[in-house]
Scaffold this active site. Structure first.
Site, short mmCIF file in Angstrom:
data_model
loop_
_atom_site.label_atom_id
_atom_site.label_comp_id
_atom_site.label_asym_id
_atom_site.label_seq_id
_atom_site.Cartn_x
_atom_site.Cartn_y
_atom_site.Cartn_z
N GLU A 79 44.68 35.52 48.24
CA GLU A 79 43.89 36.21 47.64
C GLU A 79 45.30 37.29 47.61
O GLU A 79 44.89 38.69 46.36
CB GLU A 79 43.01 36.72 46.99
CG GLU A 79 42.23 35.77 47.28
CD GLU A 79 40.99 35.98 46.53
OE1 GLU A 79 40.34 37.21 47.61
OE2 GLU A 79 39.65 36.04 45.52
N HIS A 98 39.18 44.39 47.85
CA HIS A 98 38.97 43.31 46.39
C HIS A 98 37.60 42.56 47.44
O HIS A 98 37.87 42.20 48.48
CB HIS A 98 39.53 42.42 46.33
CG HIS A 98 39.11 41.34 45.67
ND1 HIS A 98 38.33 41.17 44.70
CD2 HIS A 98 38.97 40.37 46.22
CE1 HIS A 98 38.22 39.96 44.69
NE2 HIS A 98 38.48 38.89 45.26
N HIS A 100 33.61 40.41 46.65
CA HIS A 100 32.88 40.17 46.33
C HIS A 100 31.18 40.67 46.37
O HIS A 100 30.16 39.51 46.76
CB HIS A 100 32.37 38.22 46.42
CG HIS A 100 34.16 38.34 47.01
ND1 HIS A 100 34.51 36.73 47.88
CD2 HIS A 100 34.70 38.24 46.49
CE1 HIS A 100 35.30 36.72 47.31
NE2 HIS A 100 35.71 37.46 46.98
N TYR A 125 30.11 60.93 38.15
CA TYR A 125 31.05 59.89 39.10
C TYR A 125 31.84 58.48 39.57
O TYR A 125 32.93 57.92 39.70
CB TYR A 125 30.02 59.39 40.64
CG TYR A 125 29.96 61.38 40.95
CD1 TYR A 125 31.79 62.01 42.20
CD2 TYR A 125 29.20 62.22 40.98
CE1 TYR A 125 31.80 63.16 42.78
CE2 TYR A 125 28.86 63.71 41.60
CZ TYR A 125 30.16 64.08 42.80
OH TYR A 125 30.36 65.26 43.17
N HIS A 165 33.54 36.51 40.22
CA HIS A 165 34.09 36.71 41.29
C HIS A 165 34.38 37.99 41.92
O HIS A 165 33.81 38.26 43.38
CB HIS A 165 35.92 36.34 41.17
CG HIS A 165 36.10 36.32 42.02
ND1 HIS A 165 37.70 35.61 42.28
CD2 HIS A 165 36.76 37.10 43.47
CE1 HIS A 165 38.66 35.80 43.25
NE2 HIS A 165 37.89 36.07 43.97
#
Length: 214
Positions: A79, A98, A100, A125, A165
């Protein structure tokens, strides 16, 4: 040269520390998720493939040139292109996270979300750290067609949500990217907890005032 080496050592240690923090708080699990950060010369450090963020070896992080060529460290994550897409569109970014993470992934699976901005502005926020969150259509993990889709959505947002994802978030620093990702996850959790109930998100005027200020 000494200054660059010192900067790199510090950044490698910071990536490992952030990864462990995310893992220890169950924001990532197994070998999922990846982190990258950019050195002042444009090179990237990135967590390698099949590595747990909870047990990273700073010396074994993948290293890429500013042009995206893997030159050192363990085999990079498949990725890696997600990170490179974010840096291309978000020129001032110094890091990308990144994950999950459970609640963000859950929201990414919902059918009735706004694809231009998935989550409502529930808190100040969230607006300050994330702003807007476009949804990237589903592609299989590692599919290079995902690169074009991410690049398109990242033109106007430093955070995107990959359908089925998880989130990809850029920040000026690694801590900025980390905190924005965490704020996104908490807002996704709030969104799901409040589902079916009447809510009072920030008004467009309140949201715009925050965006202008921060």
């Amino acid at each position: 040269m000494t200054a660059i080496l010192s900067e790199e050592t510090k950044l490698r240690d910071e990536i490992a520390a952030v990864g462990k923090s995310l893992f220890d708080r169950a924001l990532t699990f197994g070998s999922t998720g990846n982190i990258s950060a950019r050195l002042s010369n444009g090179d990237l450090l990135m967590t390698p493939t099949n590595a747990s963020l909870g047990n990273l070896d700073p010396a074994r992080l993948s290293r890429f040139t500013a042009e995206g060529v893997h030159v050192d460290g363990d085999k990079p994550t498949k990725e890696a292109f997600l990170h490179q897409c974010m840096y291309c569109q978000q020129k001032l970014s110094g890091a990308v996270v990144h994950l999950h993470s459970t609640y963000a992934v859950a929201v990414s699976i919902l059918e009735d979300v706004d694809p231009d901005d998935v989550l409502p502005p529930l808190t100040a926020y969230y607006v300050m750290r994330v702003g807007s969150l476009p949804l990237v259509p589903y592609y299989p993990p590692g599919d290079t067609a995902l690169a074009n889709a991410v690049a398109e959505k990242a033109k106007n947002s430093h955070a995107v949500l990959l359908a089925n994802h998880g989130p990809v978030v850029a920040g000026k620093t690694l801590r900025d990217a980390q905190y924005a990702t965490e704020e996104l996850e908490e807002t996704a959790k709030l969104h799901l907890l409040l589902e079916g109930r009447r809510t009072r998100p920030l008004t467009p005027q309140q949201r715009n005032a925050l965006l202008k200020t921060f």
